[in-house]
Design an enzyme around this catalytic site. Structure first.
Site, PDB file in Angstrom:
ATOM      1  N   ALA B 245       1.032  -1.242   0.391  1.00 17.96           N
ATOM      2  CA  ALA B 245       0.453  -0.087  -0.347  1.00 17.96           C
ATOM      3  C   ALA B 245       1.004   0.964   0.235  1.00 17.96           C
ATOM      4  O   ALA B 245       2.241   1.189  -0.088  1.00 17.96           O
ATOM      5  CB  ALA B 245      -0.655  -0.150   1.175  1.00 17.96           C
ATOM      6  N   HIS B 246       0.144   2.379  -0.336  1.00 21.39           N
ATOM      7  CA  HIS B 246       0.424   3.688   0.244  1.00 21.39           C
ATOM      8  C   HIS B 246       1.620   4.039   1.516  1.00 21.39           C
ATOM      9  O   HIS B 246       1.470   4.155   1.942  1.00 21.39           O
ATOM     10  CB  HIS B 246       0.085   4.492  -0.608  1.00 21.39           C
ATOM     11  CG  HIS B 246      -1.313   5.223   0.836  1.00 21.39           C
ATOM     12  ND1 HIS B 246      -2.102   6.120   0.768  1.00 21.39           N
ATOM     13  CD2 HIS B 246      -1.096   4.334   1.513  1.00 21.39           C
ATOM     14  CE1 HIS B 246      -3.085   5.368   1.071  1.00 21.39           C
ATOM     15  NE2 HIS B 246      -2.724   4.856   1.775  1.00 21.39           N
ATOM     16  N   ASN B 247       2.186   3.831   1.139  1.00 24.55           N
ATOM     17  CA  ASN B 247       3.811   4.861   1.696  1.00 24.55           C
ATOM     18  C   ASN B 247       4.303   3.939   2.799  1.00 24.55           C
ATOM     19  O   ASN B 247       5.012   4.077   3.998  1.00 24.55           O
ATOM     20  CB  ASN B 247       3.373   5.655   2.887  1.00 24.55           C
ATOM     21  CG  ASN B 247       2.138   7.465   2.091  1.00 24.55           C
ATOM     22  OD1 ASN B 247       1.743   7.298   1.639  1.00 24.55           O
ATOM     23  ND2 ASN B 247       3.487   8.100   2.070  1.00 24.55           N
TER      24      ASN B 247
END
Lengths: 355, 355, 355
Positions: B245-247
């Site tokens: 997922a993001h980050n």
């Protein structure tokens, strides 16, 4: 199709007061919704009352069905068969040939290597890429943007949908269906640790063999073997987003639901039914006809054929039920009752119920 | 290759009654199947008896191996190294250079923006699309139908297989391998709830950075950051159908097996080994060298490096074993015994065993 | 944008000692990092101290925020709104219009059937394929290598990224976003067993309908119905690598995190929040506003709206907590405490925390 054509297709006896088999059938429908010119089926004797009221022109029923309810006026023709549901599916398929998303011939934008050998009636879509020495059997379809690597063979009648990848050297049998985005022959996941914690990539030199009549779901991935083969047995059905690791063998007519993963070198037997999101550790042997419930985790081999397993870690269903009821009696019975259903949930004949 | 070439490649001492290192080696093989001209290896002293019977011309063994069994006639040359398995993998790789599915040069159908800068010996396949201002390093390969967005950089020697997507602005290091269908830089999953229960999309303005020597599996997805970066550390190996997922940050040389998912902003340390189908909640910190068993669910951070965890919810292995044995002694020992194996099942050096 | 423009955009009251709304705002930033010309926000009153020190030119705060700390010199302009976070997201989106990876117009390599009808300002990328009788709404984007089958409709403003497949006959609403590799309309997984253990394929004759404002993640797969429709309700958000089986219905504004799978004919209600790696058996009904924790396994329907469920098999959170604490008190409280967070972990407004 006439009633007689349909009877011949499914090997049925016409049991009717209709004068002949020349009646024209135009559509398939549910028994409650069917009208004149429609054919339907009755598999469960529990619903036999519908025979008194249906407006269908024909109903497929079991040879053994008795106690047909009386009705006013002329009822539907009855087509007597051994397995009404399966016969109905065949009629349905005859009325609904699979869509043909690719026009006949080779699209001018397809890039086909000059050393490739194409059978008769092959369809190749826009922007497909077919590598050197590829052999494509009669009637096969290669969809838009499919990428077929060098030295691949594709059997007659197989359908490769859009964005399918078949990497170099893999073999695809006859009448195989690869749904969009399926990847066949990606590198197996093998690395040798170095002293410093980093890894050397282990060459993945084997191939994937997919036998006849297999279906592989959308975005499912099947890795090539380290050496030798990863093999999907004839008639096996794999759903979407499944992971098959290097050197795995899946037996004939085994059905696997979505998002299940099988680790390296595990061998799954024939005629198994495996529900969704199941995980298998590597190097296991799973006996024929095993049924495994959804989300189970298998970390040891199963040697007795025909058992039901589920849980994390998985255990035989006969063992798991009392244990669950000890823990929490409020959930025990639903789990026990639903085990069969979960194991087979996507594999069973779920036609009307799922529509 | 001559025996001398191979010894140089793996920094081995030739321990042999063969007169010189000029012996020609033509093939690698298993120790039981090897014949004249073949090289093999012996990593486990348990199988030392094979040295008395193998027909191999050369065997890679450990420096420390003693008690070589006597044999009639001339035995194989022994190549003495520190780590026979790793050395063997390197010989194997030398004999089996990775397949080269893309011909040299730029295929005439590739669409390459005029502002893109291509290094030397770059190969770009049919129907690849390379966006504005993309930089491609020397010797990199871009497979058929790969889509490389604007402002992407791809390091030297990287291999992008068919249908790979690298969206705008992402950075791919050197010698990275992206298996077919991998998606790098899809939007992170971020939405702000409105009063009425619907959502506003939160712009995903960051990028993905993939450092050197990473491998990403088929159909794996790595989301771009909301702001800043999603980062995969150097040497990390991700299997098929993984969700990042993001980050998220994955540390160097961490190995993750198939179908694992990592939620937003979680940071996984270096040299971890994570089995298949594991799930991580968001905003966790996982210490270096953590090992996690298959299908585990992590919902809190792990602060002590080097521990083994498994279960749903995950707990340290030392804690989980007695609890499982309390519940059901029939499953306790296999779970205990197999923990190490499940954690490392796909990551360990599984060459012969998986072939 | 001027302060006045921004205030109009988010319906804010300017609460400032700045003389007018003509102040030019050039950037959005975190409150600790903001400087002159930047706008930021303050949602949590806990951090109100930052208002005394921030160098931002403007801060979005709640109408109700009180006790603004005193500061030397002129502080930032305050924009008063009902929901500072949501307003900030809108400002952020205004400053960061979504990237436009496809140039205006129809790329000369796109293959668009002559019977397709394209709206105004449609962008079609290199090597996209658009089938017969397709309708594409105004302003829609079709990315590189996207494959749009015959008789598909795509609503205005929708974005199809690279390698998306939409198979024949499916309907995509307005402002829908399909991330790279998403597959819409693959065959449902339905087979009728024959006596000999092999299977007949059941024709999958239905379609997929995706309503307005839906987002579908990378490599997610949504199967077409056996008959009728698989339907994703308006405003629903599906993450990456999700499996949606045939004849499933997902209600409006329901959010589903990555790697979750939904079996055939299950109906999930409106405004549900479903975490990652959850599995649903077939033929379930899930009530509106249900929240489900990560990795849960649902095998029975949920009839009461608004409950939290988790576990394998899933049970209501209020029931699961004491049971877990009975088993192992050391894990009970973190599980209890984290349930809400796991359920909503990817859906909640996670802007700063995830950046």
């Amino acid at each position: 199709m006439t009633l007689r054509d349909i009877a011949a297709l499914i090997n049925a006896r016409i049991d009717a007061d209709v004068s002949d088999g020349g009646l024209e059938i135009r559509r398939v429908a549910k028994i409650e919704e069917a009208g004149e010119g429609d054919i339907t089926f009755l598999a469960n004797p529990k619903y036999i009352r519908h025979l008194a009221t249906t407006n269908a022109s024909a109903v497929i029923v079991a040879n053994a069905l008795k106690d047909i309810p009386p009705r006013e006026g002329r009822g539907p023709a009855l087509l007597r068969v051994q397995d009404p549901y399966l016969s109905f599916v065949r009629v349905l398929a005859a009325f609904n040939p699979p869509p043909d998303p690719v026009a006949p011939g080779i699209h001018p934008t397809a890039v086909v290597a000059s050393s490739a050998r194409l059978g008769r009636d092959v369809r190749i879509a826009a922007y497909a890429v077919v590598g050197e020495r590829v052999v494509v059997g009669d009637g096969a379809m290669i969809g838009p943007h499919a990428a077929v690597g060098d030295d691949v063979t594709i059997g007659p009648g197989s359908l490769l949908y859009s964005h399918v990848t078949v990497r170099e050297g893999c073999h695809i049998g006859a009448r195989v269906i690869l749904q969009p985005g399926a990847v066949i022959g990606s590198d197996g996941f093998g690395f040798a640790p170095r002293k410093d914690g980093s890894y050397d990539k282990i060459p993945q030199m084997g191939i994937v063999v997919i036998e006849d009549d297999v279906e592989i779901g959308a975005n499912t991935t099947i890795d090539r073997a380290t050496m030798g083969e990863t093999r999907i047995g004839r008639g096996a059905k794999l759903d979407n987003l499944i992971q098959i690791a290097h050197n795995v063998t899946i037996g004939p007519h085994t059905v696997i639901a979505a998002q299940t993963g099988v680790s390296g070198s595990t061998r799954i037997g024939a005629n198994c039914v495996i529900a969704g999101q199941v995980g298998f550790a590597g190097h296991l042997e799973i006996a024929d006809r095993t049924m495994i419930g959804a989300q189970s985790g298998l970390h040891r081999s199963i040697t007795t054929p025909g058992e039901q397993w589920f849980g994390y870690p998985a255990m035989p269903a006969r063992q798991a039920r009392p244990m669950l009821s000890r823990e929490d009696s409020s959930t025990a019975s639903p789990v026990g009752r639903d085990t069969d259903r979960m194991a087979g949930m996507r594999a069973r004949a779920a036609f009307w119920t799922s529509s």
